[in-house]
Design an enzyme around this catalytic site. Structure first.
Site, PDB file in Angstrom:
ATOM      1  N   ASP A  44     -12.581 -19.188  43.421  1.00 54.92           N
ATOM      2  CA  ASP A  44     -12.308 -20.381  42.627  1.00 54.92           C
ATOM      3  C   ASP A  44     -13.535 -21.309  42.602  1.00 54.92           C
ATOM      4  O   ASP A  44     -14.121 -21.608  43.651  1.00 54.92           O
ATOM      5  CB  ASP A  44     -11.101 -21.106  43.247  1.00 54.92           C
ATOM      6  CG  ASP A  44     -10.451 -22.087  42.289  1.00 54.92           C
ATOM      7  OD1 ASP A  44     -11.183 -22.863  41.636  1.00 54.92           O
ATOM      8  OD2 ASP A  44      -9.216 -22.090  42.214  1.00 54.92           O
ATOM      9  N   THR A  79      -7.923 -24.679  37.059  1.00 57.35           N
ATOM     10  CA  THR A  79      -7.578 -23.483  37.841  1.00 57.35           C
ATOM     11  C   THR A  79      -6.398 -22.684  37.289  1.00 57.35           C
ATOM     12  O   THR A  79      -6.509 -21.473  37.071  1.00 57.35           O
ATOM     13  CB  THR A  79      -7.286 -23.903  39.290  1.00 57.35           C
ATOM     14  OG1 THR A  79      -8.504 -24.425  39.826  1.00 57.35           O
ATOM     15  CG2 THR A  79      -6.822 -22.739  40.142  1.00 57.35           C
ATOM     16  N   ASN A 100      -2.875 -27.947  34.860  1.00 49.97           N
ATOM     17  CA  ASN A 100      -2.353 -27.827  36.228  1.00 49.97           C
ATOM     18  C   ASN A 100      -1.089 -28.663  36.398  1.00 49.97           C
ATOM     19  O   ASN A 100      -0.282 -28.409  37.289  1.00 49.97           O
ATOM     20  CB  ASN A 100      -3.386 -28.319  37.245  1.00 49.97           C
ATOM     21  CG  ASN A 100      -4.512 -27.317  37.464  1.00 49.97           C
ATOM     22  OD1 ASN A 100      -4.424 -26.158  37.056  1.00 49.97           O
ATOM     23  ND2 ASN A 100      -5.579 -27.771  38.128  1.00 49.97           N
ATOM     24  N   ASP A 211     -14.330 -23.827  45.777  1.00 49.26           N
ATOM     25  CA  ASP A 211     -13.863 -24.895  44.888  1.00 49.26           C
ATOM     26  C   ASP A 211     -13.640 -26.180  45.689  1.00 49.26           C
ATOM     27  O   ASP A 211     -14.061 -27.269  45.281  1.00 49.26           O
ATOM     28  CB  ASP A 211     -12.555 -24.462  44.209  1.00 49.26           C
ATOM     29  CG  ASP A 211     -11.999 -25.520  43.272  1.00 49.26           C
ATOM     30  OD1 ASP A 211     -12.589 -25.703  42.191  1.00 49.26           O
ATOM     31  OD2 ASP A 211     -10.999 -26.170  43.621  1.00 49.26           O
ATOM     32  N   HIS A 215     -15.577 -29.685  45.128  1.00 51.22           N
ATOM     33  CA  HIS A 215     -14.932 -30.967  44.812  1.00 51.22           C
ATOM     34  C   HIS A 215     -15.384 -32.053  45.782  1.00 51.22           C
ATOM     35  O   HIS A 215     -15.697 -33.169  45.399  1.00 51.22           O
ATOM     36  CB  HIS A 215     -13.408 -30.847  44.905  1.00 51.22           C
ATOM     37  CG  HIS A 215     -12.781 -30.208  43.706  1.00 51.22           C
ATOM     38  ND1 HIS A 215     -12.761 -30.812  42.483  1.00 51.22           N
ATOM     39  CD2 HIS A 215     -12.136 -29.019  43.547  1.00 51.22           C
ATOM     40  CE1 HIS A 215     -12.126 -30.024  41.616  1.00 51.22           C
ATOM     41  NE2 HIS A 215     -11.759 -28.925  42.242  1.00 51.22           N
ATOM     42  N   HIS A 257     -13.844 -20.939  36.676  1.00 52.01           N
ATOM     43  CA  HIS A 257     -14.629 -21.997  36.020  1.00 52.01           C
ATOM     44  C   HIS A 257     -15.753 -22.367  36.974  1.00 52.01           C
ATOM     45  O   HIS A 257     -15.761 -21.909  38.122  1.00 52.01           O
ATOM     46  CB  HIS A 257     -13.763 -23.241  35.736  1.00 52.01           C
ATOM     47  CG  HIS A 257     -13.010 -23.690  36.965  1.00 52.01           C
ATOM     48  ND1 HIS A 257     -13.639 -24.271  38.043  1.00 52.01           N
ATOM     49  CD2 HIS A 257     -11.706 -23.571  37.311  1.00 52.01           C
ATOM     50  CE1 HIS A 257     -12.751 -24.508  38.985  1.00 52.01           C
ATOM     51  NE2 HIS A 257     -11.565 -24.086  38.586  1.00 52.01           N
ATOM     52  N   HIS A 358     -14.122 -30.181  37.504  1.00 52.63           N
ATOM     53  CA  HIS A 358     -14.150 -29.258  36.362  1.00 52.63           C
ATOM     54  C   HIS A 358     -12.959 -29.586  35.490  1.00 52.63           C
ATOM     55  O   HIS A 358     -12.076 -30.332  35.905  1.00 52.63           O
ATOM     56  CB  HIS A 358     -14.110 -27.808  36.864  1.00 52.63           C
ATOM     57  CG  HIS A 358     -12.992 -27.553  37.828  1.00 52.63           C
ATOM     58  ND1 HIS A 358     -11.722 -27.226  37.423  1.00 52.63           N
ATOM     59  CD2 HIS A 358     -12.937 -27.657  39.189  1.00 52.63           C
ATOM     60  CE1 HIS A 358     -10.952 -27.101  38.484  1.00 52.63           C
ATOM     61  NE2 HIS A 358     -11.650 -27.365  39.582  1.00 52.63           N
TER      62      HIS A 358
HETATM   63  P1  AMP Z   1      -7.963 -27.387  40.908  1.00 57.14           P
HETATM   64  O1  AMP Z   1      -7.177 -28.654  41.073  1.00 57.14           O
HETATM   65  O2  AMP Z   1      -7.960 -26.937  39.470  1.00 57.14           O
HETATM   66  O3  AMP Z   1      -9.298 -27.470  41.501  1.00 57.14           O
HETATM   67  O4  AMP Z   1      -7.151 -26.277  41.719  1.00 57.14           O
HETATM   68  C1  AMP Z   1      -7.645 -25.634  42.886  1.00 57.14           C
HETATM   69  C2  AMP Z   1      -6.577 -25.606  43.923  1.00 57.14           C
HETATM   70  O5  AMP Z   1      -5.454 -24.884  43.455  1.00 57.14           O
HETATM   71  C3  AMP Z   1      -6.941 -24.881  45.180  1.00 57.14           C
HETATM   72  O6  AMP Z   1      -7.671 -25.673  46.073  1.00 57.14           O
HETATM   73  C4  AMP Z   1      -5.595 -24.525  45.763  1.00 57.14           C
HETATM   74  O7  AMP Z   1      -5.163 -25.473  46.691  1.00 57.14           O
HETATM   75  C5  AMP Z   1      -4.661 -24.543  44.575  1.00 57.14           C
HETATM   76  N1  AMP Z   1      -4.095 -23.225  44.361  1.00 57.14           N
HETATM   77  C6  AMP Z   1      -4.752 -22.096  44.118  1.00 57.14           C
HETATM   78  N2  AMP Z   1      -3.911 -21.043  43.985  1.00 57.14           N
HETATM   79  C7  AMP Z   1      -2.679 -21.536  44.142  1.00 57.14           C
HETATM   80  C8  AMP Z   1      -1.385 -20.948  44.118  1.00 57.14           C
HETATM   81  N3  AMP Z   1      -1.226 -19.654  43.906  1.00 57.14           N
HETATM   82  N4  AMP Z   1      -0.325 -21.769  44.310  1.00 57.14           N
HETATM   83  C9  AMP Z   1      -0.507 -23.088  44.515  1.00 57.14           C
HETATM   84  N5  AMP Z   1      -1.703 -23.696  44.562  1.00 57.14           N
HETATM   85  C10 AMP Z   1      -2.790 -22.936  44.382  1.00 57.14           C
HETATM   86 ZN    ZN Z   2     -10.282 -23.453  39.963  1.00 61.13          ZN
HETATM   87 ZN    ZN Z   3     -11.056 -27.203  41.489  1.00 62.39          ZN
END
Ligand code: AMP
Ligand code: ZN
Ligand code: ZN
Length: 421
Positions: A44, A79, A100, A211, A215, A257, A358
């Site tokens: 990620d 994500t 999300n 990731d 962040h 991403h 992102h």
């Molecule tokens: P973002 O907010 O777009 O950066 O999302 C990244 C976060 O999504 C990661 O740090 C995880 O904590 C969360 N994540 C990733 N895969 C899963 C999943 N299968 N179920 C729930 N949360 C997830």
């Molecule tokens: Zn991501």
């Molecule tokens: Zn992220």
């Protein structure tokens, strides 16, 4: 004493028959002639340039011995929309995982978050593990957004645990950030240690540490580079484990991403642009999605639709076509996209901040994802088109597994030449 009565190439069953049970060599599994498995690995938030930082020897070797490309994420560069695009071949506007965090007029009062596993939110696009399970191929996931969902099923209205129907991977795990990368790799290897009849043919593996570091510290920070090196080490453990098992694997390693630096010096303060009485924010950050207060549409439009610095807003139907975004009912009526590196916030930041994020334009260089394919099925001479779309991965996976893909936004022709004839 160990019986060495058979040549190494003979099958496990025959070898087992002539070796006393308590004296079988530990590496016995290595003599089995294993069928190649497909492993889809997501790191990620891993930006392609992290491969040039001198901390990823395993990924670099896989790229060297395989095929590497820069891949364009789908919009928005978040994500869940992108992990779902990769495994379904559908862009967010079609897959229904448009963000999300989401609302849906058909589900008043409910909010989709990254913890939502009600199939209702996911059923509009079929993931590769469902296509595979339907075709009789066993699949396993050690995390992937949506892989804990009984896809195609229905949840009873007042009883969240009562589900009818639905298909999940034969083996799946509830996402838990506390399960380390090494444990995830061990989990994959354990699945592959099983007897052939209950061994998965397709697996997914997911790493979030890069990731998270991106962040917290920004894409250029030493911490982010270290996280990239740590995950590379875990990929190394996977490669060692596969080798010890004698397990051939077609590896597709990619990210959802990239990551760009953000700062409290680059904030668009929404309550200075428009009157908060005129709107409600559904999401904010690299982009903001808004709903107008009923009857205040004209007032809101007069403020946000005019040109302004570092941000552009549209009615959802007017979002430029290249984003392929704006028709799904879950996309709120107004959408504002910040210039890459700028963030949209409801009000002025209370304290200074820095780090990474992102969600921006999927053509922005900082938002690009990486792609590496390595394994016996791939033709190393093939050069993927630069910045091919991530929805093209689903038809590639279907081809690797020898199954018919369902119709999707993915174009099977784009990566067709990647598979050895
Ligand atoms: P973002 O907010 O777009 O950066 O999302 C990244 C976060 O999504 C990661 O740090 C995880 O904590 C969360 N994540 C990733 N895969 C899963 C999943 N299968 N179920 C729930 N949360 C997830
Ligand atoms: Zn991501
Ligand atoms: Zn992220």
């Amino acid at each position: 004493m160990l019986l060495r009565c058979l040549p190494l190439a003979l099958s496990l069953a025959v070898l087992a028959a002539c070796t006393p049970v308590d004296q079988r060599p530990a590496a016995i599994a290595a003599v089995e002639n294993r069928q190649a498995v497909t492993i889809l690995i997501s790191i990620d938030g891993f930006r392609p340039d992290y491969l040039q930082r001198g901390v990823t020897p395993h990924l670099n070797a896989l790229a060297e011995g395989g095929v590497e490309a820069t891949m364009r994420p789908s919009f928005p560069t978040k994500t869940f929309p992108n992990h779902w695009a990769i495994v379904t071949g559908d862009r967010p506007d079609r897959s229904g995982i448009v963000a999300n965090t989401m609302e849906d007029a058909a589900r008043p009062g409910e909010k989709f978050t990254m913890a939502s596993d009600d199939p209702y939110w996911w059923n509009e696009a079929e993931p590769i593990w469902v296509t595979a399970e339907k075709a009789g191929l066993r699949t396993a996931t050690i995390f992937w957004p949506g892989s804990n969902v009984a896809w195609g099923g229905t949840r009873a209205k007042d009883s969240p645990n009562a589900l009818s129907g639905g298909i999940r991977p034969s083996d799946w795990a509830q996402f838990n950030q506390q399960i380390s990368g090494v444990q995830r790799v061990d989990g994959i290897l354990d699945l592959l240690r099983r007897p052939a009849d209950i061994r998965p043919r397709f697996l997914t593996l997911y790493f979030d540490a890069v990731d998270t570091a991106g962040h917290e510290n920004g894409p250029d920070a030493a911490e982010t580079t270290k996280a990239a090196g740590d995950v590379d080490g875990q990929i190394g453990l996977l490669l060692d484990g596969l080798k010890a098992l004698g397990q051939p694997a077609n590896l597709v390693i990619l990210s959802d991403h990239g990551m760009a630096a953000k700062s409290s010096e680059r904030v668009i303060v929404l309550d200075k642009v428009a009157d908060p009485a005129d709107y409600r924010i559904v999401e904010s950050g690299p982009y903001a999605s808004l709903d107008a207060t009923p009857g205040h549409e004209k007032a809101l439009e007069a403020r946000i639709l005019k040109p302004q610095p570092h941000m552009q807003c549209w009615r959802k139907a007017a979002i430029p076509g290249r984003f392929h975004y704006g028709t799904h009912r879950r996309i709120p009526p107004y959408f504002c996209l910040a210039e890459t590196g700028w963030v949209i916030q409801p009000s002025a930041p209370a304290k200074p901040f820095a780090g990474g994020d992102h969600g921006w334009d999927n053509r922005s260089p900082e938002m690009q994802a990486f792609f590496i394919a390595h394994g016996p099925a791939f033709d190393q001479r093939f050069r993927p088109p630069s910045n091919f779309d991530n929805v093209d991965v689903y038809p590639l996976l279907a081809r690797l597994l020898g199954i018919a893909p369902v119709s999707s936004d993915g174009n099977p022709a784009v990566l067709e030449g990647l598979i050895r004839k």
